[in-house]
Design a protein around this motif. Structure first.
Motif, PDB file in Angstrom:
ATOM      1  N   LEU A 133       0.830  -1.205   0.000  1.00  0.00           N
ATOM      2  CA  LEU A 133       0.000   0.000   0.000  1.00  0.00           C
ATOM      3  C   LEU A 133       0.865   1.255   0.000  1.00  0.00           C
ATOM      4  O   LEU A 133       0.658   2.168  -0.803  1.00  0.00           O
ATOM      5  CB  LEU A 133      -0.937  -0.002   1.212  1.00  0.00           C
ATOM      6  CG  LEU A 133      -1.946   1.132   1.288  1.00  0.00           C
ATOM      7  CD1 LEU A 133      -2.903   1.085   0.115  1.00  0.00           C
ATOM      8  CD2 LEU A 133      -2.705   1.063   2.600  1.00  0.00           C
ATOM      9  N   VAL A 134       1.862   1.317   0.875  1.00  0.00           N
ATOM     10  CA  VAL A 134       2.731   2.487   0.970  1.00  0.00           C
ATOM     11  C   VAL A 134       3.571   2.645  -0.293  1.00  0.00           C
ATOM     12  O   VAL A 134       3.851   3.753  -0.731  1.00  0.00           O
ATOM     13  CB  VAL A 134       3.607   2.424   2.239  1.00  0.00           C
ATOM     14  CG1 VAL A 134       4.645   3.530   2.257  1.00  0.00           C
ATOM     15  CG2 VAL A 134       2.730   2.525   3.485  1.00  0.00           C
ATOM     16  N   ARG A 135       3.959   1.524  -0.896  1.00  0.00           N
ATOM     17  CA  ARG A 135       4.751   1.580  -2.132  1.00  0.00           C
ATOM     18  C   ARG A 135       3.982   2.308  -3.236  1.00  0.00           C
ATOM     19  O   ARG A 135       4.559   3.013  -4.045  1.00  0.00           O
ATOM     20  CB  ARG A 135       5.133   0.168  -2.573  1.00  0.00           C
ATOM     21  CG  ARG A 135       6.076   0.129  -3.759  1.00  0.00           C
ATOM     22  CD  ARG A 135       6.585  -1.262  -4.103  1.00  0.00           C
ATOM     23  NE  ARG A 135       5.547  -2.267  -4.184  1.00  0.00           N
ATOM     24  CZ  ARG A 135       5.437  -3.308  -3.356  1.00  0.00           C
ATOM     25  NH1 ARG A 135       6.283  -3.482  -2.360  1.00  0.00           N
ATOM     26  NH2 ARG A 135       4.481  -4.187  -3.513  1.00  0.00           N
ATOM     27  N   HIS A 136       2.661   2.162  -3.254  1.00  0.00           N
ATOM     28  CA  HIS A 136       1.832   2.842  -4.248  1.00  0.00           C
ATOM     29  C   HIS A 136       1.562   4.303  -3.872  1.00  0.00           C
ATOM     30  O   HIS A 136       1.015   5.049  -4.665  1.00  0.00           O
ATOM     31  CB  HIS A 136       0.514   2.094  -4.470  1.00  0.00           C
ATOM     32  CG  HIS A 136       0.722   0.759  -5.097  1.00  0.00           C
ATOM     33  ND1 HIS A 136       1.143   0.611  -6.395  1.00  0.00           N
ATOM     34  CD2 HIS A 136       0.601  -0.490  -4.589  1.00  0.00           C
ATOM     35  CE1 HIS A 136       1.264  -0.680  -6.665  1.00  0.00           C
ATOM     36  NE2 HIS A 136       0.944  -1.358  -5.587  1.00  0.00           N
ATOM     37  N   GLN A 137       1.932   4.670  -2.666  1.00  0.00           N
ATOM     38  CA  GLN A 137       1.807   6.031  -2.148  1.00  0.00           C
ATOM     39  C   GLN A 137       0.493   6.714  -2.514  1.00  0.00           C
ATOM     40  O   GLN A 137       0.476   7.713  -3.238  1.00  0.00           O
ATOM     41  CB  GLN A 137       2.989   6.883  -2.621  1.00  0.00           C
ATOM     42  CG  GLN A 137       4.292   6.418  -2.075  1.00  0.00           C
ATOM     43  CD  GLN A 137       5.439   7.350  -2.433  1.00  0.00           C
ATOM     44  OE1 GLN A 137       5.330   8.227  -3.262  1.00  0.00           O
ATOM     45  NE2 GLN A 137       6.555   7.142  -1.775  1.00  0.00           N
ATOM     46  N   PRO A 138      -0.623   6.187  -2.006  1.00  0.00           N
ATOM     47  CA  PRO A 138      -1.887   6.890  -2.273  1.00  0.00           C
ATOM     48  C   PRO A 138      -1.808   8.323  -1.745  1.00  0.00           C
ATOM     49  O   PRO A 138      -1.357   8.547  -0.617  1.00  0.00           O
ATOM     50  CB  PRO A 138      -2.926   6.082  -1.499  1.00  0.00           C
ATOM     51  CG  PRO A 138      -2.260   4.837  -1.049  1.00  0.00           C
ATOM     52  CD  PRO A 138      -0.789   5.040  -1.136  1.00  0.00           C
ATOM     53  N   ALA A 139      -2.213   9.264  -2.562  1.00  0.00           N
ATOM     54  CA  ALA A 139      -2.140  10.679  -2.188  1.00  0.00           C
ATOM     55  C   ALA A 139      -2.974  10.980  -0.942  1.00  0.00           C
ATOM     56  O   ALA A 139      -2.690  11.930  -0.226  1.00  0.00           O
ATOM     57  CB  ALA A 139      -2.602  11.541  -3.352  1.00  0.00           C
ATOM     58  N   GLY A 140      -3.980  10.184  -0.676  1.00  0.00           N
ATOM     59  CA  GLY A 140      -4.874  10.448   0.443  1.00  0.00           C
ATOM     60  C   GLY A 140      -4.460   9.797   1.744  1.00  0.00           C
ATOM     61  O   GLY A 140      -5.247   9.732   2.675  1.00  0.00           O
ATOM     62  N   LEU A 141      -3.198   9.314   1.850  1.00  0.00           N
ATOM     63  CA  LEU A 141      -2.798   8.588   3.061  1.00  0.00           C
ATOM     64  C   LEU A 141      -1.419   8.995   3.546  1.00  0.00           C
ATOM     65  O   LEU A 141      -0.464   9.076   2.783  1.00  0.00           O
ATOM     66  CB  LEU A 141      -2.782   7.080   2.796  1.00  0.00           C
ATOM     67  CG  LEU A 141      -2.310   6.199   3.964  1.00  0.00           C
ATOM     68  CD1 LEU A 141      -3.317   6.238   5.117  1.00  0.00           C
ATOM     69  CD2 LEU A 141      -2.087   4.775   3.508  1.00  0.00           C
ATOM     70  N   CYS A 142      -1.334   9.227   4.862  1.00  0.00           N
ATOM     71  CA  CYS A 142      -0.062   9.291   5.574  1.00  0.00           C
ATOM     72  C   CYS A 142      -0.159   8.216   6.653  1.00  0.00           C
ATOM     73  O   CYS A 142      -1.081   8.219   7.464  1.00  0.00           O
ATOM     74  CB  CYS A 142       0.167  10.651   6.224  1.00  0.00           C
ATOM     75  SG  CYS A 142       1.604  10.667   7.330  1.00  0.00           S
ATOM     76  N   LEU A 143       0.754   7.254   6.641  1.00  0.00           N
ATOM     77  CA  LEU A 143       0.779   6.193   7.643  1.00  0.00           C
ATOM     78  C   LEU A 143       1.748   6.591   8.731  1.00  0.00           C
ATOM     79  O   LEU A 143       2.918   6.859   8.468  1.00  0.00           O
ATOM     80  CB  LEU A 143       1.215   4.874   6.989  1.00  0.00           C
ATOM     81  CG  LEU A 143       1.358   3.666   7.909  1.00  0.00           C
ATOM     82  CD1 LEU A 143       0.009   3.293   8.529  1.00  0.00           C
ATOM     83  CD2 LEU A 143       1.940   2.492   7.138  1.00  0.00           C
ATOM     84  N   ALA A 144       1.262   6.669   9.977  1.00  0.00           N
ATOM     85  CA  ALA A 144       2.100   6.995  11.139  1.00  0.00           C
ATOM     86  C   ALA A 144       2.199   5.742  11.991  1.00  0.00           C
ATOM     87  O   ALA A 144       1.188   5.259  12.504  1.00  0.00           O
ATOM     88  CB  ALA A 144       1.502   8.156  11.929  1.00  0.00           C
ATOM     89  N   VAL A 145       3.408   5.215  12.151  1.00  0.00           N
ATOM     90  CA  VAL A 145       3.629   3.952  12.852  1.00  0.00           C
ATOM     91  C   VAL A 145       4.461   4.197  14.093  1.00  0.00           C
ATOM     92  O   VAL A 145       5.488   4.882  14.047  1.00  0.00           O
ATOM     93  CB  VAL A 145       4.376   2.947  11.934  1.00  0.00           C
ATOM     94  CG1 VAL A 145       4.671   1.649  12.665  1.00  0.00           C
ATOM     95  CG2 VAL A 145       3.577   2.678  10.670  1.00  0.00           C
TER      96      VAL A 145
END
Length: 174
Positions: free
Chosen positions: A159-171
């Motif tokens: 999912l992150v590899r595709h870098q959807p413009a609508g997402l920031c993943l905070a881990v």
């Protein structure tokens, strides 16, 4: 007569798992770190790492509460998230509870297949639905060290590899 195949649904997710924790009574705010997180929220991924008891959850929860509450989806990871279907059910429930996800967005209705992290069609649908958002959301994955199975990580990486413009993943993790 053709058989109807039932689409796999989501697994039930407790609301406490997808709710931003409240502040502790003795909260010590960290404005410098909050500013750093604000600046990093334009990235595809933010990582907060520290040993146990150093306040990762408190920091991310304060950050989440200081942002537009409609812009943050929260997921508190636990050992049950090693079950790939439960993990993706929780991700979708967290995102579905986010006010920035419009009612008609597929994230609110998408069924979780048997092996979601290896189902490229499913992951593509999630990425496409995030790309359609008018404004990005932050998905906080707190306590990520609890997820030891490679499957959820495989799906998140895709999912992150595709870098959807609508997402920031905070881990956050130890």
């Amino acid at each position: 007569m053709p058989q109807c195949r039932e689409v796999p649904s989501r697994r039930r997710v407790p609301s406490t798992k997808i709710t931003v924790p409240g502040p502790p009574a003795d909260l010590v705010s960290r404005p410098r770190l909050l500013t750093v997180l604000d600046g990093a929220s334009e990235a595809a991924m933010v990582f907060v790492g520290a040993p146990a008891g150093f306040g990762k959850t408190v920091l991310l929860a304060e950050w989440a509460r200081s942002r537009d509450h409609e812009a943050v989806a929260w997921l508190s990871a636990d050992a049950e998230d090693n079950d790939d279907r439960l993990f993706w059910s929780a991700v979708l429930e967290a995102l579905g509870g986010c006010g920035r996800i419009p009612d008609g967005n597929p994230l609110r209705l998408l069924a979780v297949p048997d092996a979601p992290s290896t189902d490229l069609a499913f992951l593509g649908q999630v990425a496409d639905a995030l790309d359609e958002l008018p404004e990005p959301v932050v998905l906080v994955l707190d306590g990520a060290q609890e997820i030891t199975s490679p499957h959820p990580w495989q799906g998140l990486r895709a999912l992150v590899r595709h870098q959807p413009a609508g997402l920031c993943l905070a881990v956050s993790s130890r």
